[in-house]
Every structure is written in C-alpha cells, then in structure tokens.
Design a protein around this motif. Structure first.
Motif, PDB file in Angstrom:
ATOM      1  N   THR A 644      25.565  36.158  56.457  1.00 64.03           N
ATOM      2  CA  THR A 644      24.597  35.832  56.898  1.00 64.03           C
ATOM      3  C   THR A 644      23.588  35.231  55.611  1.00 64.03           C
ATOM      4  O   THR A 644      22.640  34.758  55.897  1.00 64.03           O
ATOM      5  CB  THR A 644      23.785  36.922  57.836  1.00 64.03           C
ATOM      6  N   LYS A 645      23.866  35.738  54.394  1.00 61.89           N
ATOM      7  CA  LYS A 645      23.395  35.550  53.335  1.00 61.89           C
ATOM      8  C   LYS A 645      23.783  34.381  52.616  1.00 61.89           C
ATOM      9  O   LYS A 645      23.337  34.058  51.264  1.00 61.89           O
ATOM     10  CB  LYS A 645      23.624  37.008  52.356  1.00 61.89           C
ATOM     11  N   GLY A 646      24.495  33.275  53.100  1.00 62.81           N
ATOM     12  CA  GLY A 646      24.903  32.229  52.552  1.00 62.81           C
ATOM     13  C   GLY A 646      25.982  32.520  51.602  1.00 62.81           C
ATOM     14  O   GLY A 646      26.177  31.656  50.838  1.00 62.81           O
ATOM     15  N   ALA A 647      26.644  33.658  51.599  1.00 63.14           N
ATOM     16  CA  ALA A 647      27.632  33.751  50.539  1.00 63.14           C
ATOM     17  C   ALA A 647      29.026  33.884  51.584  1.00 63.14           C
ATOM     18  O   ALA A 647      29.808  34.673  51.254  1.00 63.14           O
ATOM     19  CB  ALA A 647      27.458  35.071  49.929  1.00 63.14           C
ATOM     20  N   ALA A 648      29.399  32.812  52.181  1.00 59.40           N
ATOM     21  CA  ALA A 648      30.247  32.853  53.128  1.00 59.40           C
ATOM     22  C   ALA A 648      31.595  32.814  52.360  1.00 59.40           C
ATOM     23  O   ALA A 648      32.691  32.947  52.805  1.00 59.40           O
ATOM     24  CB  ALA A 648      30.283  31.779  54.165  1.00 59.40           C
ATOM     25  N   GLN A 649      31.480  32.029  51.033  1.00 58.31           N
ATOM     26  CA  GLN A 649      32.880  31.877  50.509  1.00 58.31           C
ATOM     27  C   GLN A 649      33.329  33.034  49.780  1.00 58.31           C
ATOM     28  O   GLN A 649      34.397  33.128  49.666  1.00 58.31           O
ATOM     29  CB  GLN A 649      32.583  30.944  48.992  1.00 58.31           C
ATOM     30  N   SER A 650      32.495  34.294  50.092  1.00 60.57           N
ATOM     31  CA  SER A 650      33.113  35.413  49.583  1.00 60.57           C
ATOM     32  C   SER A 650      34.039  36.086  50.688  1.00 60.57           C
ATOM     33  O   SER A 650      34.875  37.097  50.276  1.00 60.57           O
ATOM     34  CB  SER A 650      32.040  36.475  49.275  1.00 60.57           C
ATOM     35  N   THR A 651      34.057  35.554  51.959  1.00 63.60           N
ATOM     36  CA  THR A 651      34.681  36.150  53.018  1.00 63.60           C
ATOM     37  C   THR A 651      36.190  36.329  52.745  1.00 63.60           C
ATOM     38  O   THR A 651      36.950  37.633  52.941  1.00 63.60           O
ATOM     39  CB  THR A 651      34.483  35.480  54.261  1.00 63.60           C
ATOM     40  N   PRO A 652      36.881  35.281  52.160  1.00 57.46           N
ATOM     41  CA  PRO A 652      38.549  35.347  52.018  1.00 57.46           C
ATOM     42  C   PRO A 652      38.722  36.523  51.020  1.00 57.46           C
ATOM     43  O   PRO A 652      39.465  37.066  51.267  1.00 57.46           O
ATOM     44  CB  PRO A 652      38.802  34.218  51.610  1.00 57.46           C
ATOM     45  N   LEU A 653      37.708  36.669  50.115  1.00 53.99           N
ATOM     46  CA  LEU A 653      37.889  37.618  48.874  1.00 53.99           C
ATOM     47  C   LEU A 653      37.847  39.109  49.677  1.00 53.99           C
ATOM     48  O   LEU A 653      38.478  40.122  49.397  1.00 53.99           O
ATOM     49  CB  LEU A 653      36.995  37.564  47.943  1.00 53.99           C
ATOM     50  N   LEU A 654      36.911  39.119  50.581  1.00 53.09           N
ATOM     51  CA  LEU A 654      36.340  40.579  51.358  1.00 53.09           C
ATOM     52  C   LEU A 654      37.719  40.911  52.300  1.00 53.09           C
ATOM     53  O   LEU A 654      37.833  41.895  52.583  1.00 53.09           O
ATOM     54  CB  LEU A 654      35.254  40.471  51.846  1.00 53.09           C
ATOM     55  N   ILE A 655      38.263  39.753  52.727  1.00 49.24           N
ATOM     56  CA  ILE A 655      39.165  40.107  53.757  1.00 49.24           C
ATOM     57  C   ILE A 655      40.370  40.930  53.135  1.00 49.24           C
ATOM     58  O   ILE A 655      40.896  41.672  53.987  1.00 49.24           O
ATOM     59  CB  ILE A 655      39.700  38.837  54.411  1.00 49.24           C
ATOM     60  N   VAL A 656      40.742  40.525  51.827  1.00 50.16           N
ATOM     61  CA  VAL A 656      41.675  41.428  51.260  1.00 50.16           C
ATOM     62  C   VAL A 656      41.443  42.738  51.176  1.00 50.16           C
ATOM     63  O   VAL A 656      42.312  43.775  51.357  1.00 50.16           O
ATOM     64  CB  VAL A 656      41.646  40.779  49.827  1.00 50.16           C
ATOM     65  N   LEU A 657      40.232  43.125  51.202  1.00 48.75           N
ATOM     66  CA  LEU A 657      39.981  44.604  51.037  1.00 48.75           C
ATOM     67  C   LEU A 657      40.263  45.568  52.187  1.00 48.75           C
ATOM     68  O   LEU A 657      40.922  46.399  52.053  1.00 48.75           O
ATOM     69  CB  LEU A 657      38.323  44.924  50.876  1.00 48.75           C
ATOM     70  N   PRO A 658      39.987  45.100  53.490  1.00 51.25           N
ATOM     71  CA  PRO A 658      40.604  45.834  54.650  1.00 51.25           C
ATOM     72  C   PRO A 658      42.018  46.101  54.691  1.00 51.25           C
ATOM     73  O   PRO A 658      42.557  47.121  55.012  1.00 51.25           O
ATOM     74  CB  PRO A 658      39.701  45.349  56.073  1.00 51.25           C
ATOM     75  N   VAL A 659      42.649  44.708  54.343  1.00 48.40           N
ATOM     76  CA  VAL A 659      44.168  44.645  54.400  1.00 48.40           C
ATOM     77  C   VAL A 659      44.809  45.671  53.546  1.00 48.40           C
ATOM     78  O   VAL A 659      45.694  46.578  53.823  1.00 48.40           O
ATOM     79  CB  VAL A 659      44.526  43.168  54.114  1.00 48.40           C
ATOM     80  N   LEU A 660      44.052  45.529  52.115  1.00 46.89           N
ATOM     81  CA  LEU A 660      44.644  46.678  51.175  1.00 46.89           C
ATOM     82  C   LEU A 660      44.272  48.084  51.691  1.00 46.89           C
ATOM     83  O   LEU A 660      45.188  49.058  51.427  1.00 46.89           O
ATOM     84  CB  LEU A 660      44.076  46.348  49.946  1.00 46.89           C
ATOM     85  N   THR A 661      43.103  48.261  52.172  1.00 44.40           N
ATOM     86  CA  THR A 661      42.799  49.787  52.635  1.00 44.40           C
ATOM     87  C   THR A 661      43.771  50.135  53.659  1.00 44.40           C
ATOM     88  O   THR A 661      44.247  51.296  53.854  1.00 44.40           O
ATOM     89  CB  THR A 661      41.295  49.756  53.113  1.00 44.40           C
ATOM     90  N   ILE A 662      43.956  49.356  54.457  1.00 41.89           N
ATOM     91  CA  ILE A 662      44.787  49.834  55.784  1.00 41.89           C
ATOM     92  C   ILE A 662      46.514  50.096  55.080  1.00 41.89           C
ATOM     93  O   ILE A 662      46.974  50.829  55.570  1.00 41.89           O
ATOM     94  CB  ILE A 662      44.902  48.789  56.887  1.00 41.89           C
ATOM     95  N   TRP A 663      46.729  49.224  54.393  1.00 47.41           N
ATOM     96  CA  TRP A 663      48.141  49.414  53.707  1.00 47.41           C
ATOM     97  C   TRP A 663      48.083  50.785  53.116  1.00 47.41           C
ATOM     98  O   TRP A 663      49.001  51.437  53.252  1.00 47.41           O
ATOM     99  CB  TRP A 663      48.331  48.291  52.795  1.00 47.41           C
ATOM    100  N   PHE A 664      46.892  51.062  52.429  1.00 47.55           N
ATOM    101  CA  PHE A 664      46.866  52.130  51.577  1.00 47.55           C
ATOM    102  C   PHE A 664      46.982  53.311  52.519  1.00 47.55           C
ATOM    103  O   PHE A 664      47.854  54.360  52.146  1.00 47.55           O
ATOM    104  CB  PHE A 664      45.544  52.295  50.735  1.00 47.55           C
ATOM    105  N   HIS A 665      46.324  53.193  53.486  1.00 47.94           N
ATOM    106  CA  HIS A 665      46.316  54.385  54.750  1.00 47.94           C
ATOM    107  C   HIS A 665      47.831  54.523  55.160  1.00 47.94           C
ATOM    108  O   HIS A 665      48.396  55.764  55.283  1.00 47.94           O
ATOM    109  CB  HIS A 665      45.482  53.835  55.713  1.00 47.94           C
ATOM    110  N   ILE A 666      48.398  53.213  55.342  1.00 46.20           N
ATOM    111  CA  ILE A 666      49.840  53.463  55.812  1.00 46.20           C
ATOM    112  C   ILE A 666      50.786  54.231  54.857  1.00 46.20           C
ATOM    113  O   ILE A 666      51.582  55.038  55.188  1.00 46.20           O
ATOM    114  CB  ILE A 666      50.375  52.201  56.284  1.00 46.20           C
ATOM    115  N   PHE A 667      50.692  53.658  53.637  1.00 41.74           N
ATOM    116  CA  PHE A 667      51.423  54.509  52.449  1.00 41.74           C
ATOM    117  C   PHE A 667      51.132  55.898  52.396  1.00 41.74           C
ATOM    118  O   PHE A 667      51.986  56.860  52.599  1.00 41.74           O
ATOM    119  CB  PHE A 667      51.018  53.679  51.037  1.00 41.74           C
TER     120      PHE A 667
END
Lengths: 769, 769
Positions: A644-667
């Motif tokens: 909402t802050k006009g920084a939508a280009q950051s979304t792909p970079l931020l999506i990596v975080l939950p993926v990594l976090t969930i993977w960390f949880h599985i690990f």
C-alpha cells in the motif's frame, strides 16, 4: 491519536500501579500470617513449617522487624539466584522451561530493539512526510513507517531489516529448541527411576466374550512381548466413588465449621436446618447431624470401593502395562500392536499425577466424532461468541428485568440504581464470558478425550491462542466482531487481506503500547500480590481451620496455568515481531514485559506454584510453532503494508521470507520434535544396562505394583484412615503425589476437636533448614 | 457450443477408432511373430516359450488358422476369468489393487448415474429457461443445471443429490479402504518368506573416527537390539561400476549387430570408424574393434568391482540390518534409535527390487534443503511452464531458423515447407514438454532423495495429479495460463473463486465429453495395441537378435506406470464427481471409460506388464486421498455455481458437506492408514511363532546373506559369466529379480554366433501348461 505525552502519562500510571503492587507485596509477604499464601511451595515440599506456633503472640501475625521492610525489593535477586539445575529439582522441568519462554523473548527482542533504534528510527525520523501532510500525527507516528513517503527508496531499509530480524529470530529459536530438547532428554534419562519410564498405557482393549479385561491384557502382552512384559494395572471406573468422596469432604468442612464454632462458644451447641442450603426444613443439632451423615457416607464409600474392585463391570477397557526394562516399554509405546490400528492402542503412560482418568475408556469412533464436534464448536465459539452475548445484553435491560421480576420494579426505578444497572449490565455478560473462556476451552478439550492433564492444557493453550489472535489481535486492528471480519475476509482477495490489516497496523501502535502496559506491566505485578488466594485463605482460616492439616488444605498455591499463561506470552511475541519493522518504539515496552514477567514468574515458581504434573517440557514444540506463526504473520502483514506504500516491487523479495520460515519450521520439526514425542532405544538401553549393573536384584514388580492407582483410592485411604485405621499402609510410598508434605505434617484425630500443636520432631526438622 | 448431434458424431468416430484398434490388436496378437510383444509376461515367468521354433516356416510368423480370427474379442472374457487370488500370485498385489481403482470408479459411478438419470435429468429437462432465453443452447444444456431458472426451488434436488452422492462415494471409499488394507495385511503375512520381512534399512550412520561403517553398524545393533539382531549388509557406492556395465552393454549391442551382419553376408567383414558416432576417424574391422574394447572394459569392470569391495571409501553410511525375527525387525523399523533423530534412521527395507540405490547416502540437512528446492521448482514448473515454452516458440520461427542456419534458407523458403514449419513449430515445444513431463517429475523426485522406486512413483504421481488438476482441469474451465489463473485467484476473494469456476463448469461439459472419448476411450484401446513396443521389438529383432536371450532382452514388457496412469484415472474421478450434479449426461461416458480400462488393463497386467517391484499396495492412501480431494472440489464448485444461480440460501447446507468429507478423511486416515505405514507386532509374532514351530532349524543368516546386493553386482555376475565363468553360483537363489525367467531360458555362449534352439526340457515344460 495518542501523542508521546499521552503515552508518557499512561506509562507513569502503570509504573506507579506496578510499584504499588510490589510495595504491597513486600509488606504482606513479610507478615507471618500470610506466610502460607506467599510461600506455599515450601510448605508443600515440607521444607517450611508454620511460623504461627512460635514466638510472641503479636509476632506470630505481624512482622515487627522494621529492618526487613527496607529491602522491600530483595525478592528479585533472590528469585534470580537459584541456578537452573536446582530449579529443575525444586519445581520440575516444565516450570523451568516455561521460564525459558520469557528468556527467548528477551534474546529475540533485545538485539532487535538495539538494531531497530540504531537504524530504523533515524531512517523513519528524518522524513517530513507527516509534517507536509495535513493529517494529524503524533511523535510516535514520526518514528514509525508512516513517516516514509510513498514509493520511497528508504523502504529497502525495512526490507533488509525484515530479513535480519527473521534470521535472528530463527537462529534464537533453533538454539533454544536444541537446548530444550537436550534438557528434556537429559531429564528423561536422569538417574531417578520413575514408574512412567517402564509403563505403557493401553487403550481400546477389545471386548472378549471369554476373558475379562485383565486376563486379556495379561495374555496379549505375554504373547506379543514375551521377553519384556512384567505386569499390568487395570483402570477402574471410579467416577461414582470420586463423587462420594467429594461429597464427604464437603460435609466434613461443614462439620469442622460447626465444631470450631462450638469450641469458641461452648455455651450453645450450633444447630442447622436439614433442607436446601440450610434455609428450610427441621432444625437439628449440627454436629450430631453432620457426624452421622459422614458416618453413613463413609460406609457407602467403603462398600462402593469394594464393589469397584470386585465387580468386573467397573474395569475399563484400558490398562497400564509395565515392562521389565525401559527398552521394552519404549518398544511397546512406539509400535502398533494389532492389525486393527484402533484397538490395543499403546502410548507412553503419562506421569501418574498427569493422568486424566475420566477419558481413559473412550473408543476410537467416538473419539473422531468428538474431534469433529469440538472443531465445529470451537469455530462457532471463536467467530460467533458475540451473538449469545449480544442476546443476553439485549435481554438484560431494565425493561426485561422489570418484566421478569415485577416486584423488584420499585427498587430498580430508583434513579441511582437504574443508571448503575444500565451502565453495568451490557458489559457484564462479556466480562463473565471472558473470565470463563479458559474453563470453557478446557471443558472442550476434556470432551475431546485427551488422556493427560498436560495434553489438555496444551490443546487448550492452542485454542486460547487462536481465540486471542482473532479476537484480540485482529479484533483490535480491524474493528468489528470476529464474524464480521471473517465475512469481510471471505469477500476479499488473498492479496487484499494483508493489505487491509497491514495498512491499519501503524495506526494501532499506541493502542497496543497501552495494552502492553496495562496487561503486561501492571498485570504481571498484580500476579505477585495474589489478592484472590490471600483473601480466600484468610476466610478459610477464620471459618474452617482447626488443625495444621486443615490450614494446609486451605492454602491454594495455584499452578503455572500453561493454558492461559502461554497464549498471553505469545501475544507479546506476535506484537513484537509485527511491530519490529513498522513501529520500533513498541519494542522497549515488550522487553520490559519479558524482563519483569521473567523475574516475577521465577519468584512465583520458586515460592508459590504447586507443580501438578511433569510433562518434561512436552509443550515446547507448540511454543516454537506459535512463534513461527507470529513470524510468518508479521512477514505477510509487512508485505501488505509495503504494497500500500507504493513499494510493491518488494513483494517478490518478501515472499521468500515466509517460504524460508516455513521451511525452517519443517526442518526443526524433523530435527528436534522427535525428542518430544518418541523415546530413543539407545538411551533406554543405556539406562537399563547401567541399572542392571548397579542393582541386579531390584524388585521392579514391587516398585511398579500400585504406581498407577486412581487417585480416589488414595484419597480414600487418606480420609478413611481414621474410620478404618491401618488402611493407609497399602499406599505405595514411591509415587510422588501432591501430598508429599504429609510426611511432615501430622494427622491428628479429627474428633479431638482441639488445635493440636506440631510434634517436636517436625519442628526440629524445620529448624534445621 | 456442441449439440447432441456433434457429440454423437464424435462418439461414433471414437467408437470406430477404438474398434479399429481392437480389431488390429486381435489380428496382430494371433501372429506368432508378435507373441513376445503381446504376451511378454508369460515369457518372463518362464511359462511360455517362443513359437518360432516349431511348426512350418510360414506358420512361425503368421497365424493361418482362420477360426481363431472369428472370436477376435475373446481376450476380454479371458482377461476377466483369472480370479483375484491367482492374479495376486501372477502379477503381484500392486497390480491387482491398481485394477481395483477402476472397480471403485464403477462402484461409485454406476449407481450415481442411475440415480442422476432417474431424478435429476427429468428435473432439469422439464424447464423452459433456455427456450425462453435468447441464448444459443444445445440439447445437452437442456439436460444440465443451466436449464433451471435462477432462484428456482428445484435446486433443492441438486442439494439433496449432492448429499446422496457424497455419502455414497464415502461409503464405497470406506469399504474399499477396508478391503485393500486387509488384502495388504494378508499379503504381508502370507506364508512366503521374504527378506524384507526381516530387514530394516538404516541410513545416516554417523561417521566415526575409530570404526568403519560396518563395524559401527554391527556394534550399534548388537548393543541396542541384543536379542534380535542377526546380520547386516553394507551398501556400496557402485555408481561408477554401474556406468561401466552400461557402457559395456552398449558396446555389446554394436558387436552383436556387426556379428549378425557378418553372419548374413560372410563375403565382407564389417568395418566402422572409431570417431564420433562412427562418422569420422580411422576405419577398422568392427568385430575386432568391439571385441577388444569389450575385453578392456570387462577387465576394468572386474578391477572396479574388487576396488569397491575392498576400499572402505566406497562403503556408504547406510546399511541393511537383518533380524532373527519379524518381531525384531518390526520393532527396529518403528522406533527411534538414537537421541539425535537425524542419525541412525531406521525404516522398513523396501523389497530388494524396489530399492533406489543412488539415494541411500543423503544426509538429513541435505534432504531438507532438497525438499525446499524441489517444492519451489515444482511450483514454478506448474505455474510458469508456459514461459520457457513461449520463449522457445518465439525463437523457433522461420526468421530465427534462417538466421541461425543461413544455408538452409533456400529450402525453408519453399512454400510448402514454410507453411508446414509455421504450422508445426509452435505446437512442438509444448508437445515435447508434455511428453517429457512425467520424466521431469520423476527426476525431481529422485533429486528429493526417496529411497524406493515405489515411493518415487507415488510422489511423482501426486505431482502429476496437481499439474493436471491445475493445467488440464482448471486450465480447460478457465482459459488462460496457470500463472494468469493464479494471478486472478490471488486478486479474487475466497467466495469468488468457486463462483468463477463453478459458473463456467456447465459450459465445458461438451468439451470434457470429447476429452473423455479421445483420451479415455480411444486412448485406452490404443494402449492394448502397443504400437511403439511392437515396432521397436521388430527393429531390434531384425538388427540385433541372435539368441533366445537377445530376443528376450529385445522385448519391452513395460510396466503399469503408476506415476502417469493413476493421475489420469483421478482426472476421471474428478470430472465424474464435479459433473454428477451439474451435467449428469457426462456420467455414462465415464462409466464406459472405467469399464473399458478395467478390461484392457486387466488383460495387460495378465499378459504384458512386467512387475518391477512389489510395494504391497502402499499407494492406496494416495488414491483414497485424491478421490476425497475430488469430492471436496466438486462440493465447493457446486456451492459457487449455486450461489450464482440465486440459490445462495443453500450455501450453509453445502458447507456442511466438505466439513463432513474432510472429517471422514481424517477418520479413515486414523483407522486404515496405519496398515500401510506400520507393521503390527501381533502379526509379526504370530508368523514368527508359526515358523519356529515348522522349521526349527532354519538357517536365517544364509537366507538373508546376500539379499540386498546392489543390482550391478548381480548384473556383473550375469554378463561376466561368459568371461569368468562360475561366478554366477554366488548369486542367491531366493531373491526374486526381474530375471527369474533365466531358470528356463538357456544361456548359450555369445561367441557361438548361431541361433541356438531351446532345450527339450523347456519345451516339454511349456507344453504342459
């Protein structure tokens, strides 16, 4: 919107409140008369005896030593002094690991706070967005992400920080999981021999037309575990007996009350009415009445006990099966016994104290149906709890009351009372609901059929967390009831939901800061005061207590309350992680909470709480999982906020975080969780071998014989001892129960009617400490 | 939109195609020359010998008995005749249970179809909505839900039917799960002694500075399973050896080819060039060249084999550990060994044939990272696979080719060729991708580190199903690439997604009917013709085959192909369940598919496919789970559809269905799934006791000694036998391998160069059958 000034005022009020609580506590705890309220743990351990029996009369009740008042905060260093291994011995692993949750909070948030203040506060502060806008804003908003102009490149800082915070949190979590897992394994493998190390619980023993349950169990395990099977203990359905015993205790209380009354005023024998609540019916001599009633009940209890033990119908299709070695038990607990996976279910026996006896006999199909019912009920409870409350509120208005009880009309119509009712009633239904919520959740868990108290508390904690997440966290950010939110979310797209929530997050920072101060600071400080147990103890002391034993029963040490306490901590983790990137000014408040709570609960665990069971930190995977959930939620909300802050280009970079976090949880789940659900054979074999070498002639059968006995039989022994003396010998000595302190407190005859003094031996023992 | 007439035409074409395939098959299968293409299973079992060696010359190749052509469909009753227990003996439990999937389809859809035609078709037909609207419509639409006016009360019929269909499907699924689970348990407990019943696979043996892997394994299990441990077999890293053996086989093929060439035309010795693909380099005598090369390679193989066995470096940190009893193995497989849950991992050893040797030595951390990589890769594969294809398509245009290879320009510029390329090129990249997709998915699964072929196929099947669900099912309903859909879905609300899809469902019925006829009817009929193996077999037969053994290797029986076949069936379950309520006219087409496929695959399993491994129907939980998914999807889409039809009041009633269905799944998971992942101790003990009573002096160690040997060592034995004869004796007899038929087919020397005739004993044996 609150300004920095407002926050300062609120902080001052809350700090003063907390301070007042501490001062009150410091004064009250020094009074000998309150000793059993503030140090019950030591009484239960038998390491402290009542100070009421020694010294001058006034000195027994009030502390006259003024020097001790000066150091009124010295309980804090005291609480910190006990080293961790000693704490495990003193209060159990559960409590010790519970304290580590607060430490994790400190470990996560202290470095994050420093980093946030060093980097993000300057980045946020040095903008002029809010000054140039014509919005009203406060200094707090100037420190937050709101002050960054839309589309600014400064959002890269927040992005990088989100990565740093995620990695740091995961690092702390991994370290901590490692430590707790090894603490648990070390605890389980400790030298102390416990019956649950050798015992497996078997449920759903299939009915057999030819054999009784006990024969069946014996045969099955003799055949299928021939080298390791040792003995078994059947489970009796003792619910009726348990009710009778409770009934008798209640009557005994009344008898005590009247006897005490009579002993104080010998001129008149107390009388009571036999009818409902003593309000109506024939008037009789109270002491005779209750004595005869108790005698009748005692006979009934004795016959019921014999009945249970002799009748095959009261044997439940479940049993505790013990093995010769830990290895044998570990094998049986982790394997499937029968080709039908719903019968002969084996699992580790919980600690004897931890068993929830009522649920031992629920068959498999019934269990799955209960699961469904509870899931649906919990869904409705979470999202629709406002509906019955609103209904009660609509009923509970002046007109409704006047209609229901017309004779009260003149009183209600008095202006003062009317306005009081009108102001008070709408809130009361909600308040009552929230007070009873943990109990309702606990009831649901009990209905669902878990077989240990620790499991009941764990699942209740999970539900309470979900309820709080939806109704407190989301409910505060987006106004409206949970159901309205749900309805909104269903009609919003998957990308809009984090946007809606994310965008409102910075605006709610001041609200949550106030919440933390009230609930976290003053609330925690209030916990140490123990106002409710204090009042109840003194009431009981005045009305019922005759003997040291009664006094012991009157004190209510309480427990840690995992099912309510842990979800509360988790709310702070959630707030901290969500606001770390958005409004870092919130972080110091959270650090104060964690620090304060750590000290307070360490003190309470050492001095107050009674440990009801020991699950060897079986709850840690839940704690870990919920912090991960908080982390993922914070990442998703940041994504929504930035888009909402006009920084939508950051979304792909931020999506990596939950993926990594969930993977960390599985690990972590794969790497550490087995330590909490399984029991390695190597460990078991090692212990077995050591034990065999040290004590080759150990009578294991004798050790395990009566370890898993329904508590009502033990209670029965206990209160029976004065009626049919000699019974108490049957009670096994080696089972740790709540009542260890009995070793030190004497059991004088209840019929003597006089307050007995402590035997000298016990006093000497106490002086030695 | 297609009319009923169009469908009739399409049906006629497809029925004719299928019929033509059957006729062709009927003729081809009767020719003795094709015998090994259409009945390889019997050759592999050694129950059929080549008809080429008996009878008149023409009769060897062409069947002249015209009577046999008349009954050209008589393979169908033949295929149905073999009873199930015999089928399990003949083709294994996997194949037999695989056939049950088709039966489940029939059991679910035949009653549903009757009910739908009896109740829903009249309800749909007797409306006039479409006639009064000015939309174009066909007779098929008149039979579907589209013909019901918006907000009509007739939707109650569909609602009730959705309930009936759900309950019926769940009932069939439960019954079937019960049957398959008991078949599996019965199979596992069958009398036949197999090495995997006694063996556990141990992975992640921790490195030890003092002991080698084999010593470590022996010590660990001697200590921790003292009463049950028997022996172990280490796993060698034989990948290099395996490559050498493959290389040698390739050279051998060339040698065979040239020798055959020479034997046919003795006047000239064949020659070849030594360089790349025989296109350049020095010209040499081909037979000498390849003979010497093979000899070199054989020596290298022999030294490599010794190297592997003697060098400790080639021992992988994994082992197969065998126990004295099934009980001991069952215990070890189901328990955790070490306190660190990532080392000493034990699980049931797969059947020796089923082991995927390359993955046995992957450490835990690497496994979790691989999991993450594959999950991300699969996500991109599913949603973005169109991007590289579109890129290739944009490159592979006429101009691109002309630029890349300018000398081809004159040829390309010819009009006919140009238009052909322009029409053909864009599609070819997609087609190639789709053909290779199962192989790509299999590669991903291999990379992920599963250790048995059956597990690899199962996980590939799951991924293929997801791919098909998104790109075929959703892709056909909503046009656009998967990524565009994903993008749409993210920006749509949770209630809109089922609405969007649900609303387009009735319109796509005719498309799916055609799809079913092409893919399901003609495709299945084509399967029985085995065109590709037929051609390849005859090519090989012409170029390479000298001996019976070569001929045996030339035939390619193929396998059931669970990883591609099962997802295809699941697509039909999905279509059937989704359209059952919406457009019941689709159901008969699905029933025809299930019926036809059942007969065809039963025939193929009996006569053609070679069973590569036996997982004892371990795939059934997947099959069950996917039908449940289809059911839930159908319920959600119906909900979406009805809410666009002004029947939104039905939503609460429909929500109950997925909740109940998911609960049913959880129930089944708890009740039946353990039969597929665990091994009950009672069963094991029973078998052990029986066996001990029957064969008290059984040499178990001898039985298990070499059961888990890397196949390359066996292959080595095999092809080595003519170089270093006598080696073959070492091969254990009791391990079932692909090559059981060797017992009956002779092994003549490859150097003899002449086609040997079958020994008389084998011919007699064949005649007895």
């Amino acid at each position: 919107m609150a300004t920095l000034k407002d926050i300062e005022v609120a902080a001052a009020i809350n700090i003063l409140t907390a301070f007042a609580f501490f001062v009150a506590f410091a004064i009250l705890r020094l009074q000998p008369i309150n000793d059993r309220v503030y140090f019950p743990k030591w009484y239960l351990k038998g390491l402290r005896s009542s100070p009421l029996n020694s010294g001058a009369f006034v000195g027994r009740f009030v502390n006259l030593d003024f020097r001790s008042y000066i150091r009124f905060l010295n309980w804090m260093p005291d609480a910190m002094q006990m080293p961790e291994p000693e704490l495990i011995d003193h209060a159990g692993l559960d409590s010790t690991v519970y304290l580590r949750i607060y430490l994790v909070g400190l470990k996560i948030f202290v470095p994050i706070t420093f980093l946030a203040f060093a980097i993000m506060v300057p980045v946020n502060w040095t903008n002029v967005t809010l000054e140039h806008s014509n919005l009203t804003y406060s200094d707090i908003d100037k420190l937050s992400i709101s002050n960054i102009p839309i589309g600014s490149h400064r959002f890269w800082t927040h992005l990088v920080m989100a990565y740093v915070f995620t990695f740091w949190t995961c690092y702390v979590l991994k370290k901590e999981y490692e430590i707790v897992a090894s603490m648990r394994l070390h605890f389980l493998a400790s030298e102390h021999r416990r019956p649950d190390q050798f015992t497996v619980m078997v449920r759903n023993v299939p009915p057999d037309p030819d054999e009784s349950v006990d024969e069946l169990v014996e045969h099955f395990f003799l055949v299928n575990h021939p080298d390791h099977y040792l003995t078994y203990q059947v489970v009796y359905n003792a619910n009726r007996l348990s009710n009778l015993v409770k009934e008798k205790e209640k009557l005994q209380n009344w008898l005590d009350y009247y006897q005490l009354k009579y002993s104080r005023n010998q001129s008149m024998r107390p009388s009571s009415k036999t009818g409902f609540l003593g309000l109506c019916g024939e008037r009789v001599d109270a002491i005779d009445f209750y004595t005869s009633k108790i005698e009748n009940l005692s006979e009934e209890i004795a016959s019921e006990r014999e009945n249970i033990i002799s009748s095959p119908k009261s044997v439940m299709p479940a049993a505790f099966v013990s093995f010769k070695t830990r290895w044998g038990a570990a094998v049986c607990a982790q394997t499937q016994q029968s080709r039908n996976p719903t019968i002969w279910l084996t699992e580790w026996a919980p600690e004897p104290r931890d068993v929830y006896w009522d649920n031992l006999a629920i068959p498999y199909v019934s269990l799955t149906i209960r699961k469904l019912i509870v899931a649906v009920a919990f869904f409705f409870l979470t999202f629709f709890f406002m509906i019955p409350i609103a209904f009660v509120q609509s009923l509970a208005n002046i007109e409704g009351i006047e209609k229901a009880v017309p004779f009260l009309k003149p009183i209600i119509e008095i202006k003062f009372i009317k306005s009081f009712i009108q102001g008070f009633l709408p809130g009361i239904a909600l308040k009552i609901f929230l007070i009873f919520l943990p109990a309702i959740l606990m009831l649901m868990s009990k209905f669902e059929g878990f077989i240990s108290i620790s499991a009941l508390e764990r699942i209740s904690a999970t539900r309470y967390y979900i309820f709080q997440f939806i109704n407190v966290f989301l409910g505060s950010i987006i106004t409206g009831t949970a159901f309205q939110q749900l309805d909104n979310f269903i009609h919003q797209s998957a990308t809009d939901i984090p946007k809606t929530i994310g965008a409102s997050i910075p605006m709610k920072a001041t609200f949550f800061i106030t919440y933390i101060m009230v609930d976290g600071w003053a609330g925690v400080a209030g916990e140490i005061l123990r106002l409710k147990p204090l009042i109840i103890y003194h009431l009981k002391n005045f009305l019922l207590v005759k003997t040291e034993k009664d006094r012991e029963e009157a004190m209510d040490p309480g427990t840690l309350g995992f099912n309510t306490g842990e979800p509360q901590i988790q709310l702070y983790f959630l707030l901290g992680l969500v606001y770390a990137v958005v409004t870092p000014i919130l972080l110091p408040f959270i650090i104060v909470f964690f620090g304060l709570a750590y000290v307070v609960y360490r003190h309470q665990i050492i001095n107050v709480y009674n440990q009801e069971y020991e699950s060897a930190a079986a709850f840690w995977p839940d704690v870990h999982g919920r912090i991960i959930v908080a982390l993922v939620v914070s990442q998703l909300l940041l994504m929504g906020l930035l888009s909402t802050k006009g920084a939508a280009q950051s979304t792909p970079l931020l999506i990596v975080l939950p993926v990594l976090t969930i993977w960390f949880h599985i690990f972590c789940k794969g790497r550490y969780e087995p330590a909490f659900v399984r029991y390695p054979l190597q460990e078991a074999m090692m212990k077995d071998t050591l034990e065999r070498a040290r004590e080759p002639n150990l009578n294991m059968k004798g050790f395990l014989q009566n370890s898993y006995m329904h508590p009502v039989f033990k209670e029965g022994d206990d209160s029976e001892s004065d009626v049919a003396s000699g019974d108490g010998d049957q009670e096994p000595d080696l089972v740790p129960t709540k009542r260890q302190s009995r070793r030190n407190t004497p059991l004088p005859s209840k019929h003597s009617g006089s307050v007995s003094s402590l035997p000298e031996a016990v006093q000497e023992h106490a002086q030695l400490l």
